[in-house]
Design a protein around this motif. Structure first.
Motif, PDB file in Angstrom:
ATOM      1  N   UNK A 296       9.260  -1.321  -4.544  1.00 14.58           N
ATOM      2  CA  UNK A 296       9.333  -0.555  -3.315  1.00 14.58           C
ATOM      3  C   UNK A 296       9.582  -1.408  -2.090  1.00 14.58           C
ATOM      4  N   UNK A 297      10.083  -0.764  -1.048  1.00 17.60           N
ATOM      5  CA  UNK A 297      10.411  -1.486   0.180  1.00 17.60           C
ATOM      6  C   UNK A 297       9.377  -1.294   1.281  1.00 17.60           C
ATOM      7  N   UNK A 298       8.367  -0.450   1.053  1.00 16.80           N
ATOM      8  CA  UNK A 298       7.293  -0.242   2.034  1.00 16.80           C
ATOM      9  C   UNK A 298       5.997  -0.825   1.477  1.00 16.80           C
ATOM     10  N   UNK A 299       5.310  -1.630   2.269  1.00 16.08           N
ATOM     11  CA  UNK A 299       4.064  -2.264   1.849  1.00 16.08           C
ATOM     12  C   UNK A 299       2.912  -1.800   2.733  1.00 16.08           C
ATOM     13  N   UNK A 300       1.772  -1.611   2.109  1.00 20.32           N
ATOM     14  CA  UNK A 300       0.557  -1.251   2.827  1.00 20.32           C
ATOM     15  C   UNK A 300      -0.180  -2.528   3.214  1.00 20.32           C
ATOM     16  N   UNK A 301      -0.344  -2.768   4.524  1.00 22.23           N
ATOM     17  CA  UNK A 301      -0.990  -4.003   4.969  1.00 22.23           C
ATOM     18  C   UNK A 301      -2.504  -3.914   4.885  1.00 22.23           C
ATOM     19  N   UNK A 302      -3.022  -2.719   4.610  1.00 23.43           N
ATOM     20  CA  UNK A 302      -4.467  -2.545   4.478  1.00 23.43           C
ATOM     21  C   UNK A 302      -4.982  -3.344   3.290  1.00 23.43           C
ATOM     22  N   UNK A 303      -6.237  -3.825   3.352  1.00 18.93           N
ATOM     23  CA  UNK A 303      -6.786  -4.598   2.224  1.00 18.93           C
ATOM     24  C   UNK A 303      -6.712  -3.897   0.875  1.00 18.93           C
ATOM     25  N   UNK A 304      -6.611  -2.558   0.843  1.00 18.44           N
ATOM     26  CA  UNK A 304      -6.516  -1.894  -0.460  1.00 18.44           C
ATOM     27  C   UNK A 304      -5.163  -2.139  -1.108  1.00 18.44           C
ATOM     28  N   UNK A 305      -4.159  -2.570  -0.303  1.00 16.74           N
ATOM     29  CA  UNK A 305      -2.842  -2.898  -0.849  1.00 16.74           C
ATOM     30  C   UNK A 305      -2.043  -1.665  -1.228  1.00 16.74           C
ATOM     31  N   UNK A 306      -1.023  -1.898  -2.036  1.00 19.37           N
ATOM     32  CA  UNK A 306      -0.159  -0.813  -2.483  1.00 19.37           C
ATOM     33  C   UNK A 306       1.073  -0.670  -1.618  1.00 19.37           C
ATOM     34  N   UNK A 307       1.793   0.387  -1.844  1.00 21.78           N
ATOM     35  CA  UNK A 307       3.040   0.661  -1.149  1.00 21.78           C
ATOM     36  C   UNK A 307       3.806   1.716  -1.915  1.00 21.78           C
ATOM     37  N   UNK A 308       5.122   1.785  -1.675  1.00 20.62           N
ATOM     38  CA  UNK A 308       5.897   2.822  -2.358  1.00 20.62           C
ATOM     39  C   UNK A 308       6.544   2.283  -3.636  1.00 20.62           C
ATOM     40  N   UNK A 309       5.771   1.511  -4.392  1.00 20.24           N
ATOM     41  CA  UNK A 309       6.230   1.121  -5.727  1.00 20.24           C
ATOM     42  C   UNK A 309       6.398   2.387  -6.562  1.00 20.24           C
ATOM     43  N   UNK A 310       7.344   2.361  -7.488  1.00 20.78           N
ATOM     44  CA  UNK A 310       7.658   3.592  -8.206  1.00 20.78           C
ATOM     45  C   UNK A 310       8.032   3.308  -9.648  1.00 20.78           C
ATOM     46  N   UNK A 311       7.833   4.326 -10.457  1.00 19.52           N
ATOM     47  CA  UNK A 311       8.261   4.300 -11.856  1.00 19.52           C
ATOM     48  C   UNK A 311       8.875   5.655 -12.167  1.00 19.52           C
TER      49      UNK A 311
END
Length: 758
Positions: A220-235
């Motif tokens: 994904x091209x969007x990242x979550x800067x919050x400590x929980x992490x994540x973003x728009x990764x996809x499958x």
């Protein structure tokens, strides 16, 4: 009701379209290598099935764009927006993930809640003659023969709700030989993709099977800067299994099973800073505007890759269908039966405020099902004095919604009785169960008056019964109950005249009526009637198709005027009840009295030399509400008479150039450039109240480049999509966002692929 074919206003608008079409004619027309269908019977002829029979594209009196299997490969078409880039006067909106697209054809779009239990569409969507519109708007694009986009009402052959047009997907069928392909690719953001197909003749001349599929993973091209992490990764994965049985020369049975699944780590979106009325009051104690907190990430377009949400998200869906199609040819008559069933799931879980504070989160789970069938009898053969077709269809769509939004630990709406400790308490909730039962009869006949002149009359009678039962809640208090049933019927005709000036030149005129059923409301509000009315639309067209220079140049030009009545508009917002202090949700549908859409579209394909081809598309489309003085927009009553329709850019332009030449033996090299332009447009009905960015999407240009090598069995490609990293978006959407409504931003992709045929 009067069925006058062309009234005075329609004539004036159509004349404007004709004038524009005349100007376009020298510049653009139907993509024959990129707009026409896949079966090639000669170097210059392309065969389509837009009228449920095989015909040369240039003989079909319909405004049609069809993308061949070769163009699907050449342009790396992966989803609906890719083949819409090859079609004039079409547009789309994205609602946060791959399969949440709202499509518009000639400004006619579906302005209903994308999360409605049973959502009527303004366009038909068929795969191998099975209607999948109830479950998806972006199905598998693997191992296809062609995609046809038909503009204007198509009720006779493409059934219910084909008000704006129809999309007809034709898959590659099992054949009596062993064959297949494998293709793999890698691109930006650690995106890797693999797809392929294999065909196996099980019993020679009797039974063949074919399987195809695709798997794609991206960081994904969007990242979550919050400590929980994540973003728009996809499958994403999809597969299709087909079997074809041919026990005799005149009987064919096709069976298909298809399944697709998508999971994304968040809604594809970044904040804009514009906060709408309710959430401006809740979060900031202010009126609506650009007041959102930057929250450590900032706003689009300066920020197109970062978000800051404190709870994990997951959005996505699952779609599957099973269909069968049988064709029995008896002399000069063919009997076709199609039956199928589908199921789709849509889910949203987790953070819904989009910010670093723990305000709200949600659980949404929606299941839609549809079962439908069609029986059609029609004439076959060529050079008939009279071509005819009659049929009937029947079906049932159902949907069940379970949606809850919950208080987080920092909720600004926590009831006083909870002393600030209401995390996990339901803020708003909706349980809803809906169904639509429908049946129709249809027929069409074409009198071939001479070898050049033909007159066609078609008709469709439809009846639908719509039911909804729903319960709404706020802070455990039941705020509404709906238990409603409505019935609707319709009679829609179609008239066509076509004249073949020469074997390479067709002129045609169409007048056709489209119908989209009404329904019942799912919530109570003083501004909403208990039921909403059906939409109807009259479309008037003048068009021409012609080939020049021994088929080296192919052109088609169409002008149109569309008169749209009782336009269905979604009403969806939240507000604080001043009496109880509860957050209430309003979700319903209102009818605008009238709207219109007129314009012209043109396309061309030119083979400049044996090595160099050039295609182009031009669409001009003017739209407006003719009468809508009481639109309910985000809680306010607004007069939008004279305003442009949503998702209806005035100009859509495109061009594709490809140069391919032999290097040695059967090894060829190629380079391809693609450009498209979409004019600014209203991307969300909120624009009628706020009339500012981001509810008005700016215009944009997009350029793609591709180059590679190929032989008869091997193909290697490198590419750049969005070469100049243009910043644009197709929609602005609202939940309970702390930092303002969100948009799904564009991004640049650099990639490579390698494929083998066997």
């Amino acid at each position: 009701m009067s069925y006058t074919l062309i009234g005075m206003r329609a004539t004036a608008r159509l004349a404007a379209g004709v004038a524009a079409a005349a100007l376009m004619g020298g510049v653009a027309a139907t993509p024959a290598w990129a707009q026409d269908t896949a079966t090639t019977t000669s170097p210059d002829e392309i065969v389509v099935t837009a009228q449920r029979r095989e015909q040369s594209l240039q003989d079909v009196p319909i405004a049609i764009t069809a993308v061949t299997a070769q163009t699907l490969q050449d342009q790396n078409v992966q989803s609906v927006e890719d083949y819409f880039a090859l079609t004039p006067n079409v547009s789309f909106q994205s609602n946060g993930s791959r399969d949440r697209k709202d499509l518009a054809i000639r400004g006619i779009s579906n302005q209903l809640n994308p999360y409605a239990d049973v959502r009527q569409s303004t366009y038909a969507f068929y795969i191998d003659e099975f209607n999948v519109a109830a479950g998806t708007s972006n199905p598998q694009i693997v191992d296809l023969e062609r995609i046809e986009v038909l503009r204007g009402p198509q009720g006779t052959y493409f059934g219910r709700n084909a008000v704006g047009g129809a999309i007809n997907v034709i898959t590659k069928k099992p054949v009596n030989e062993f064959e297949g392909f494998i293709d793999a690719g890698y691109s930006s953001y650690n995106t890797y993709r693999a797809e392929g197909a294999v065909n196996v003749p099980v019993i020679d001349g009797l039974l063949a099977v074919r399987a195809s599929g695709k798997y794609e993973h991206s960081d994904g091209f969007i990242k979550n800067i919050n400590p929980i992490g994540g973003g728009n990764d996809s499958e994403y994965y999809t597969y299709r299994a087909q079997a074809r049985l041919t026990p005799t020369d005149n009987f064919t049975l096709d069976l298909t099973y298809n399944k697709s699944n998508e999971t994304v780590g968040m809604r594809n979106g970044v904040p804009t800073g514009f906060v709408t009325a309710t959430w401006a009051s809740v979060y900031y104690g202010k009126t609506a505007g650009n007041i959102g907190a930057a929250d450590g990430v900032g706003f689009f377009p300066d920020n197109s890759t970062r978000v800051n949400f404190n709870r994990p998200q997951e959005v996505g869906g699952d779609f599957e269908y099973l269909s069968g199609r049988a064709v029995w040819e008896i002399g000069t008559v063919a009997i076709t039966g199609v039956v199928g069933t589908l199921r789709s799931e849509v889910f949203n879980y987790g953070d819904v405020d989009g910010g670093s504070r723990d305000y709200f989160y949600e659980d949404l789970f929606l299941v839609r099902k549809s079962t439908s069938g069609e029986l059609r009898v029609q004439s076959t053969g060529n050079d008939n004095l009279f071509d005819w077709s009659v049929g009937t269809s029947v079906g049932r769509d159902t949907g069940v919604m379970d949606q809850s939004t919950y208080h987080g630990a920092d909720s600004p709406l926590c009831p006083a009785s909870y002393a600030g400790k209401c995390s996990g308490l339901e803020v708003t909730g909706l349980d809803s169960n809906s169904s639509t039962d429908y049946w129709a009869m249809f027929g069409q006949g074409t009198l071939n008056v001479t070898s050049k002149l033909a007159a066609t009359v078609g008709v469709r009678y439809s009846r639908e019964t719509v039911m909804n039962y729903s319960i709404t809640r706020s802070n455990l208090v039941q705020t509404g109950v709906n238990d409603r049933v409505s019935k609707f019927d319709d009679f829609s005709p179609k008239f066509t005249l076509s004249y073949k000036v020469s074997p390479d030149w067709l002129i045609f005129a169409n007048a056709s009526r489209g119908f989209k059923s009404g329904g019942t409301q799912t919530s109570n509000n003083v501004n909403l009637t208990n039921d909403f009315k059906p939409e109807t639309l009259w479309d008037y067209e003048l068009g021409t198709k012609f080939d020049l220079f021994d088929g080296k140049l192919r052109v088609d030009v169409t002008s149109f005027y569309m008169d749209w009545k009782n336009v269905q508009q979604t009403i969806r917002f939240q507000y604080i009840d001043t009496v109880t202090g509860l957050l209430r949700s309003v979700s319903g549908i209102a009818n605008a009295a009238a709207a219109e859409s007129y314009g012209a579209e043109a396309s061309f394909d030119a083979r400049i030399t044996p090595e160099f081809t050039l295609s182009g598309q031009v669409g001009w489309n003017k739209t407006k509400f003719k009468d809508y003085p009481n639109a309910l927009i985000d809680g306010a009553v607004i007069n939008v008479t004279g305003k442009q329709l949503v998702n209806a850019p005035e100009w859509t332009l495109g061009a594709q150039a490809q140069y391919k030449r032999t290097i040695a033996g059967d090894l060829k090299g190629f380079v391809r450039a693609e450009w498209n332009f979409r004019d600014k447009m209203i991307s969300n009905p909120y624009a009628y109240r706020y009339n500012v960015y981001p509810f008005i999407s700016p215009s944009y240009h997009n350029v793609n480049l591709r180059m590679g090598l190929e032989t008869e069995t091997i193909r290697a490609t490198v590419y750049v999509e969005n070469l100049f990293d243009a910043k644009y978006f197709a929609n602005a959407y609202e939940k309970a966002f702390y930092s303002g409504v969100q948009v799904e931003p564009s991004y640049r992709v650099v990639g490579a692929s390698f494929g083998i045929k066997f």
